[in-house]
Each structure stands twice: as structure tokens, then as C-alpha cells.
Design an enzyme around this catalytic site. Structure first.
Site, mmCIF file in Angstrom:
data_model
loop_
_atom_site.group_PDB
_atom_site.id
_atom_site.type_symbol
_atom_site.label_atom_id
_atom_site.label_comp_id
_atom_site.label_asym_id
_atom_site.label_seq_id
_atom_site.Cartn_x
_atom_site.Cartn_y
_atom_site.Cartn_z
ATOM 1 N N ALA A 65 30.746 39.106 39.770
ATOM 2 C CA ALA A 65 30.398 37.961 38.741
ATOM 3 C C ALA A 65 29.851 38.761 37.403
ATOM 4 O O ALA A 65 29.147 39.507 37.452
ATOM 5 C CB ALA A 65 29.441 37.139 39.555
ATOM 6 N N ASN A 114 21.254 43.431 30.215
ATOM 7 C CA ASN A 114 21.691 42.194 29.789
ATOM 8 C C ASN A 114 20.840 41.451 29.695
ATOM 9 O O ASN A 114 20.118 41.208 30.870
ATOM 10 C CB ASN A 114 23.311 41.864 30.154
ATOM 11 C CG ASN A 114 23.160 41.052 31.541
ATOM 12 O OD1 ASN A 114 22.952 39.921 31.505
ATOM 13 N ND2 ASN A 114 22.960 41.659 32.606
ATOM 14 N N PHE A 118 23.328 33.143 32.034
ATOM 15 C CA PHE A 118 24.214 32.329 32.500
ATOM 16 C C PHE A 118 24.944 31.364 31.652
ATOM 17 O O PHE A 118 25.381 30.123 31.534
ATOM 18 C CB PHE A 118 23.533 31.430 33.449
ATOM 19 C CG PHE A 118 23.273 32.004 34.823
ATOM 20 C CD1 PHE A 118 23.595 33.153 35.350
ATOM 21 C CD2 PHE A 118 22.330 31.330 35.716
ATOM 22 C CE1 PHE A 118 22.964 33.721 36.515
ATOM 23 C CE2 PHE A 118 21.731 31.789 36.888
ATOM 24 C CZ PHE A 118 22.242 32.970 37.125
ATOM 25 N N SER A 179 19.286 36.444 39.479
ATOM 26 C CA SER A 179 19.322 36.831 38.158
ATOM 27 C C SER A 179 17.824 36.923 37.543
ATOM 28 O O SER A 179 17.122 35.866 37.649
ATOM 29 C CB SER A 179 20.244 35.988 37.323
ATOM 30 O OG SER A 179 19.902 36.368 35.720
ATOM 31 N N ASN A 181 17.431 36.573 34.375
ATOM 32 C CA ASN A 181 17.538 36.004 33.185
ATOM 33 C C ASN A 181 17.723 34.692 32.876
ATOM 34 O O ASN A 181 17.913 34.203 31.611
ATOM 35 C CB ASN A 181 19.201 36.596 32.351
ATOM 36 C CG ASN A 181 18.954 38.278 32.163
ATOM 37 O OD1 ASN A 181 17.911 38.933 32.062
ATOM 38 N ND2 ASN A 181 20.107 38.847 32.562
ATOM 39 N N THR A 182 17.359 33.955 33.870
ATOM 40 C CA THR A 182 17.141 32.401 33.969
ATOM 41 C C THR A 182 15.371 32.370 34.400
ATOM 42 O O THR A 182 15.105 32.891 35.449
ATOM 43 C CB THR A 182 18.019 31.667 34.558
ATOM 44 O OG1 THR A 182 19.370 31.943 34.279
ATOM 45 C CG2 THR A 182 17.474 30.452 35.003
ATOM 46 N N LYS A 217 23.102 36.330 46.982
ATOM 47 C CA LYS A 217 22.799 37.407 45.827
ATOM 48 C C LYS A 217 21.534 37.753 45.931
ATOM 49 O O LYS A 217 20.665 37.024 45.404
ATOM 50 C CB LYS A 217 23.712 37.362 44.881
ATOM 51 C CG LYS A 217 23.794 38.550 43.871
ATOM 52 C CD LYS A 217 24.898 38.459 42.720
ATOM 53 C CE LYS A 217 25.027 39.812 42.324
ATOM 54 N NZ LYS A 217 26.149 39.699 40.954
ATOM 55 N N ASN A 246 21.768 42.484 42.696
ATOM 56 C CA ASN A 246 21.808 41.989 41.179
ATOM 57 C C ASN A 246 21.284 43.018 40.205
ATOM 58 O O ASN A 246 21.118 44.084 40.785
ATOM 59 C CB ASN A 246 21.074 40.833 40.969
ATOM 60 C CG ASN A 246 21.611 39.749 39.946
ATOM 61 O OD1 ASN A 246 22.226 40.050 38.939
ATOM 62 N ND2 ASN A 246 21.800 38.320 40.337
#
Length: 343
Positions: A65, A114, A118, A179, A181-182, A217, A246
Site C-alpha cells: 500500500a 514520508n 493518507f 501509520s 503520519n495521522t 498492519k 509499517n
């Protein structure tokens, strides 16, 4: 290795200015030329069929993904040798993601940082695209996550919405709770929060027919205690498998040449993640006594990395950063390098 010698240097000269531009243009180009890629598939395809999660995979190497969030190039990926494709992470609400710049290439480390957040067109848009253009011809996984605008205490309904919208098209769902990043997302890996989420998604899946595998994940940054609790919850709620892992918040393994980028906020992937992802795969395999299939992802840049993942307990592997940096030749080398190994 034409990509490494010619295409990669040209692309990454541009990438130093904006690697996200390279990514977006590549995916869109692949989407446009996909119908002409038939002859290419004979070069890259590896036939090494296996059955995992009740699904038949033409080979064990998948696209992770993040590469094709919105399913723009679905028909191209099998032609480049992938045995399955995972799109997303997609959220209930369309969202732009985090401010740019948010993607940083670490060429000296074979890595990427990164903080995309999302960025995607939303679950309904992906469903419309799949309805209009069809699936890729290999198993399709869909990674779903929480929208940034959705409060954490309303996250369950956010995931349920995406599950319902995309259920007709997914061969499996990846539940992304890991993730970095959220904001707040990784709190959903906590025992109570994950149990609630999986219970509700299990009920929703049952209402929709109940046959689509749900995988979780996981983050590479969990302690063994936290990871063991997560696995216990997954086993207790009938999760079909684990995707490990991840991206990481750690900066171990970054080469001196890339040290100036180590302070960038976001998840690190690629070669620096390889050792930790392998540890997590091995831990989950031992913790579950091999009861849960594992998709190993993180730092796979050659056949030896993939073989180590399989030896540690993975049934399938995924590529992302290695593919982005080294091109489709890596897919061929990895898939042929692990062909015929026990599943």
C-alpha cells in the site's frame, strides 16, 4: 538493470527537488500505458502459485500500500511481475494529506522518509473507479485507515464506512492502525481500542457475507509486550493475518550521507527498516505458533531479504521502497529468487 543505470538517475535528479512529483507522474503514466504492457509481462512475470488466506496468488511478491493509493494503475502492476496488489491507504473522506514537502529520498541509505498523511480521493471514489475499470487480474488488497478529520472516538464508523463501500472489490482488507503520519492513529493498536475496532469490523464483514479476509498492519515500533497483546486481540477476533510492518519512527541505519534528512518528521522505510521488520515477523510467527499468515514488508531490496522474511515465518512479501528506487527488475529478481520455497 536498465532502470538502475539510466532511468533511476534521471528520475532522482528530479526527485531531489520533489520526489512526490516523480511518484505521481510514474503512477499516472503506468495507468495510461497499461494496455500496452502485455509483452512486458513476459519479461517480468514469475509463475510460482501459492494459496494463502484462501486466495490463489500467481507468485508471492506483492505491491505494498502507498504506491497506488487511488487505484490509478491497477492493470499495470501484474504486467510488472507483481503477484498481488494492495491499494490505499484509503479513508472514508477524501483528504489532501499533510503539507508538502512530505516525501524525502535517502539514496545513500536505500530508504525513504514520508509523512504523506493518507492523501487519497476517498473510499467512494476508489469504489467508483473499481466499478468502472475492474480489478487488476491478481488478488487485490485494500488498505483502509482513519480520516484525519474524524475524532478518534468515532474511528470505528470511519473504518466501517470504507469496508462497506469497498467490500464488493477487495480480495482482502488491510486494517491500517499503524501509520505514524495521522495524529492519534497508532492509539488504535492499544488492546481495548483494537478489540472494539476488530469486533465491529468483524460484524460488518459478516453482514456483508463474511468471506473477505481482514488483516491488521502493525507498527515496527511496538514493544514485544504491546505486540503480544495486539496479536492476542487479533487471534481472539478472527483476524485472517498480519502485515508486518509499517514505517518506523526510528532513524537507526541512516547512512552518514543522508544524516541531514534524519530530522525530517515521518516514517522511515527501505533498507534501514529491514532488520526490525524481520524481527517483528519472527516474533508474530512464534507468538501465534504459525496460526496467522504474515505478509512481510520492510526493507526488501533483493532475493536474500525476501528469503529471510519467508524463513522467519512470512507467507507472502511486499515491495514498496525497493521498487520505487530500483524499478521492476527488483520484482523479477525477488520473485524468481524465492520461487519454489515452502509456503
Amino acid at each position: 538493470m536498465l532502470f538502475d543505470k539510466i532511468a533511476r538517475p534521471a528520475m532522482y535528479r528530479l526527485a531531489y527537488h520533489d520526489p512526490e512529483v516523480v511518484h505521481e507522474r510514474t503512477v499516472r503514466l503506468l495507468g495510461r500505458v497499461a494496455p500496452a504492457l502485455g509483452p512486458v509481462s513476459r519479461v517480468y512475470r514469475t509463475d510460482d502459485p501459492v494459496t494463502v488466506l484462501g486466495l490463489r496468488f500467481p507468485n508471492r511478491v506483492g505491491l505494498a500500500a502507498g504506491m497506488d493509493k487511488n487505484g490509478l494503475a491497477l492493470k499495470a502492476w501484474p504486467a510488472l511481475g507483481f503477484g498481488f496488489v494492495e491499494v490505499g491507504t484509503v479513508t472514508r473522506h477524501a483528504q489532501p494529506g499533510n503539507p508538502k514537502p512530505r516525501l524525502f529520498s535517502l539514496p545513500g541509505s536505500d530508504g525513504v522518509i514520508n509523512r504523506m498523511g493518507f492523501n487519497n480521493d476517498g473510499a467512494e471514489a476508489l469504489a467508483r473507479r473499481l466499478a468502472a475499470h475492474g480489478k487488476p487480474g491478481v488478488p487485490l488488497g485494500i488498505s483502509i485507515g482513519k480520516s484525519k478529520v474524524t475524532p478518534l472516538d468515532e474511528a470505528v464508523e470511519d473504518y466501517r464506512f470504507s469496508l462497506r463501500a469497498l467490500h464488493p472489490y477487495a480480495d482482502y482488507f488491510a486494517i491500517n492502525v499503524s501509520s505514524p503520519n495521522t495524529p492519534g492513529l497508532r492509539a488504535l493498536q492499544d488492546k481495548a481500542a483494537l478489540a472494539e475496532l476488530l469486533a465491529e469490523l468483524g460484524r460488518t464483514s459478516a453482514e456483508l457475507g463474511g468471506s473477505t479476509p481482514l488483516l491488521v498492519k502493525v507498527a515496527p515500533d511496538l514493544t514485544e509486550e504491546a505486540l503480544a497483546e495486539l496479536v492476542e486481540v487479533c487471534l481472539g477476533h478472527g483476524v485472517a493475518g498480519i502485515i508486518a510492518t509499517n514505517t518506523t519512527l526510528s532513524r537507526e541505519g541512516i547512512a552518514p550521507a543522508d544524516a541531514h534528512l534524519a530530522a525530517e518528521i515521518g516514517g522511515l522505510s527501505g533498507r534501514p527498516l529491514a532488520a526490525r521488520s524481520l524481527e517483528v515477523v519472527k516474533f508474530v510467527h512464534e507468538c501465534t505458533e504459525g496460526k496467522l499468515p504474515i505478509i512481510g514488508v520492510g526493507g526488501i531490496l533483493g532475493p536474500d531479504d525476501a528469503r529471510r522474511m519467508l524463513d522467519a515465518g512470512a507467507s507472502l512479501v511486499q515491495l514498496y521502497t525497493g521498487f520505487a528506487l530500483h524499478g521492476p527488475g527488483l520484482v523479477r529478481r525477488v520473485s524468481r529468487g524465492i520461487a519454489g520455497r515452502p509456503c
